[in-house]
Design a protein around this motif. Structure first.
Motif, short mmCIF file in Angstrom:
data_model
loop_
_atom_site.label_atom_id
_atom_site.label_comp_id
_atom_site.label_asym_id
_atom_site.label_seq_id
_atom_site.Cartn_x
_atom_site.Cartn_y
_atom_site.Cartn_z
N GLU A 224 0.81 -1.21 0.00
CA GLU A 224 0.00 0.00 0.00
C GLU A 224 0.85 1.26 0.00
OE1 GLU A 224 -3.28 0.05 2.68
OE2 GLU A 224 -3.73 -2.07 2.42
N GLY A 225 2.15 1.11 0.15
CA GLY A 225 3.07 2.24 0.18
C GLY A 225 4.31 1.84 0.93
N GLN A 226 5.28 2.74 1.04
CA GLN A 226 6.49 2.39 1.78
C GLN A 226 6.20 2.17 3.26
OE1 GLN A 226 10.28 3.97 1.26
NE2 GLN A 226 10.13 4.29 -0.95
N TRP A 227 5.13 2.73 3.79
CA TRP A 227 4.84 2.61 5.21
C TRP A 227 4.61 1.16 5.65
CZ3 TRP A 227 0.27 0.43 6.75
CH2 TRP A 227 -0.76 0.37 5.80
N ASP A 228 4.23 0.26 4.76
CA ASP A 228 4.06 -1.14 5.14
C ASP A 228 5.17 -2.01 4.56
OD1 ASP A 228 3.17 -1.09 2.49
OD2 ASP A 228 1.55 -2.51 2.84
N VAL A 229 6.32 -1.38 4.29
CA VAL A 229 7.48 -2.10 3.74
C VAL A 229 8.74 -1.81 4.53
CG1 VAL A 229 8.94 -2.46 1.70
CG2 VAL A 229 6.47 -2.09 1.41
N VAL A 230 9.05 -0.53 4.76
CA VAL A 230 10.33 -0.17 5.38
C VAL A 230 10.10 0.47 6.75
CG1 VAL A 230 11.46 0.08 3.14
CG2 VAL A 230 10.37 2.08 4.19
N GLY A 231 11.19 0.89 7.36
CA GLY A 231 11.11 1.54 8.67
C GLY A 231 11.31 0.57 9.82
N ASP A 232 11.52 1.11 11.01
CA ASP A 232 11.66 0.29 12.21
C ASP A 232 10.38 -0.50 12.45
OD1 ASP A 232 14.05 1.60 12.44
OD2 ASP A 232 13.65 2.45 14.42
N THR A 233 10.52 -1.71 12.98
CA THR A 233 9.36 -2.53 13.31
C THR A 233 9.09 -2.49 14.81
OG1 THR A 233 10.77 -4.50 13.41
CG2 THR A 233 9.66 -4.05 11.33
N HIS B 108 16.11 -7.43 12.14
CA HIS B 108 17.15 -6.39 12.03
C HIS B 108 16.58 -4.98 12.11
CE1 HIS B 108 16.18 -6.64 7.64
NE2 HIS B 108 16.51 -5.36 7.64
N SER B 109 15.30 -4.80 11.81
CA SER B 109 14.68 -3.48 11.94
C SER B 109 13.92 -3.30 13.25
CB SER B 109 13.70 -3.24 10.78
OG SER B 109 14.34 -3.33 9.53
N PHE B 110 14.00 -4.28 14.12
CA PHE B 110 13.27 -4.25 15.39
C PHE B 110 14.10 -3.52 16.44
CE2 PHE B 110 10.93 -7.22 18.63
CZ PHE B 110 10.11 -6.16 19.00
N TYR B 111 14.40 -2.24 16.15
CA TYR B 111 15.28 -1.44 17.00
C TYR B 111 14.76 -1.24 18.42
CZ TYR B 111 18.72 -0.30 13.41
OH TYR B 111 19.72 -0.39 12.49
N PRO B 112 13.46 -1.09 18.64
CA PRO B 112 13.01 -0.93 20.04
C PRO B 112 13.43 -2.11 20.92
CG PRO B 112 11.25 -0.36 18.52
CD PRO B 112 12.34 -0.97 17.69
N TRP B 113 13.58 -3.28 20.32
CA TRP B 113 13.99 -4.47 21.07
C TRP B 113 15.51 -4.59 21.14
CZ3 TRP B 113 15.43 -9.54 18.68
CH2 TRP B 113 15.67 -10.54 19.67
#
Length: 297
Positions: free
Chosen positions: A148-157, A232-237
């Motif tokens: 649906e856009g980059q918002w559901d592909v990239v970024g921190d999880t 690898h994108s799960f930075y909060p953890w």
């Protein structure tokens, strides 16, 4: 000397040698990174100084990554028609994407993959870790294959289905996410049980989770490599130590692998180009060791 005794001693010696090699291999992948010793690490993940493109991306992601969306995304993944192509073909297809969530670089995706793999290679890490670095972001193909856009592909999880952690980047931008008003999803544990483990929670849908689900039955990477891809994108953890109330002993073990991988993903980023044509023969030989010639994406 009786042959049975000699053979037994030879077997013990061989077994001890194998144990020594395995111990060395096990130590090698999680030794501290060396390639980044001269890097100014304060310059990376500086979200306070990020441009509007990055800030607007996270605002949209945090508003739209709801529990309802994540359930739908997983149903759609199971029912979608798969595209068949090789790993290198997937890398070339991805090369047109610039990650709107990344404040550190604007190089093409294939260059970031090669920069990551080359940093791991320079530090003498095992082949499975090098090729993990090479493929770790191929889940961004989701943007091209149907999202649906980059918002559901990239970024921190982050975890959905429970209260959004204040360790997530730009936590205030969850204000318009409807889940913060849900009587269950807004609580500390939400739909989960204490220390249920990450295998039993739902992370925000994106390239990590997508690629993990694509590759888990189509490659021979070890558990550590698959964890590097999935988290690898799960930075909060892995960076901010969030979610200790829902993680378990297995997660503590794989956390070591994710943290060992992180410097290569983060600090290898550079706006200096590399040459894919020169590096391709080496990495295609590694790809052949761990992946089939064609993958169903």
């Amino acid at each position: 000397m009786p042959s049975a005794i000699r053979d037994g001693r030879d077997l013990d010696t061989t077994s001890d040698a194998i144990d020594d090699v395995n111990a060395l291999r096990g130590k090698l992948w999680n030794e501290e990174s060396e390639f980044d010793e001269g890097k100014d690490k304060a310059q990376f993940r500086d979200y306070d100084a990020a441009c509007d493109r990055v800030k607007n991306f996270y605002k949209e992601q945090h508003e739209k990554q709801t529990m309802a969306f994540n359930i739908k995304a997983r149903v759609d993944f199971k029912n979608r028609e798969r595209v068949r192509m090789s790993v290198w073909e997937a890398m070339e297809l991805l090369n047109t994407l610039v990650d709107e969530s990344d404040p550190d670089t604007s190089v093409s995706q294939i260059e970031h993959l090669l920069q990551t793999a080359e940093a791991i290679r320079r530090d003498g890490k095992p082949e499975w870790m090098q090729v993990t670095g090479l493929v770790h972001d191929l889940g961004k193909l989701l943007f091209i294959l149907g999202s649906e856009g980059q918002w559901d592909v990239v970024g921190d999880t982050f975890v959905v289905g429970c209260k959004f952690s204040d360790k997530i980047i730009y936590p205030d931008t969850f204000a318009n996410n409807p889940d913060i008003h849900d009587p269950i999803y807004s609580t500390e544990y939400g739909i989960y049980q204490p220390n249920c483990g990450l295998d039993n929670v739902m992370l925000s849908w994106g390239h990590d989770e997508y690629l993990y689900n694509v590759l888990k039955d189509q490659c021979s990477l070890p558990e550590e490599g698959l964890a590097m891809i999935r988290y690898h994108s799960f930075y909060p953890w892995h960076r901010e130590n969030a979610y200790s109330h829902i993680t378990n002993d297995k997660d503590t073990k794989i956390l070591e692998a994710v943290r060992a991988f992180n410097p290569y993903d983060l600090y290898s980023k550079s706006d200096e180009p590399c040459n894919p044509a020169t590096l391709r023969p080496y990495y295609e030989s590694l790809i052949a060791k761990f992946f089939p010639s064609v993958i169903e994406w």
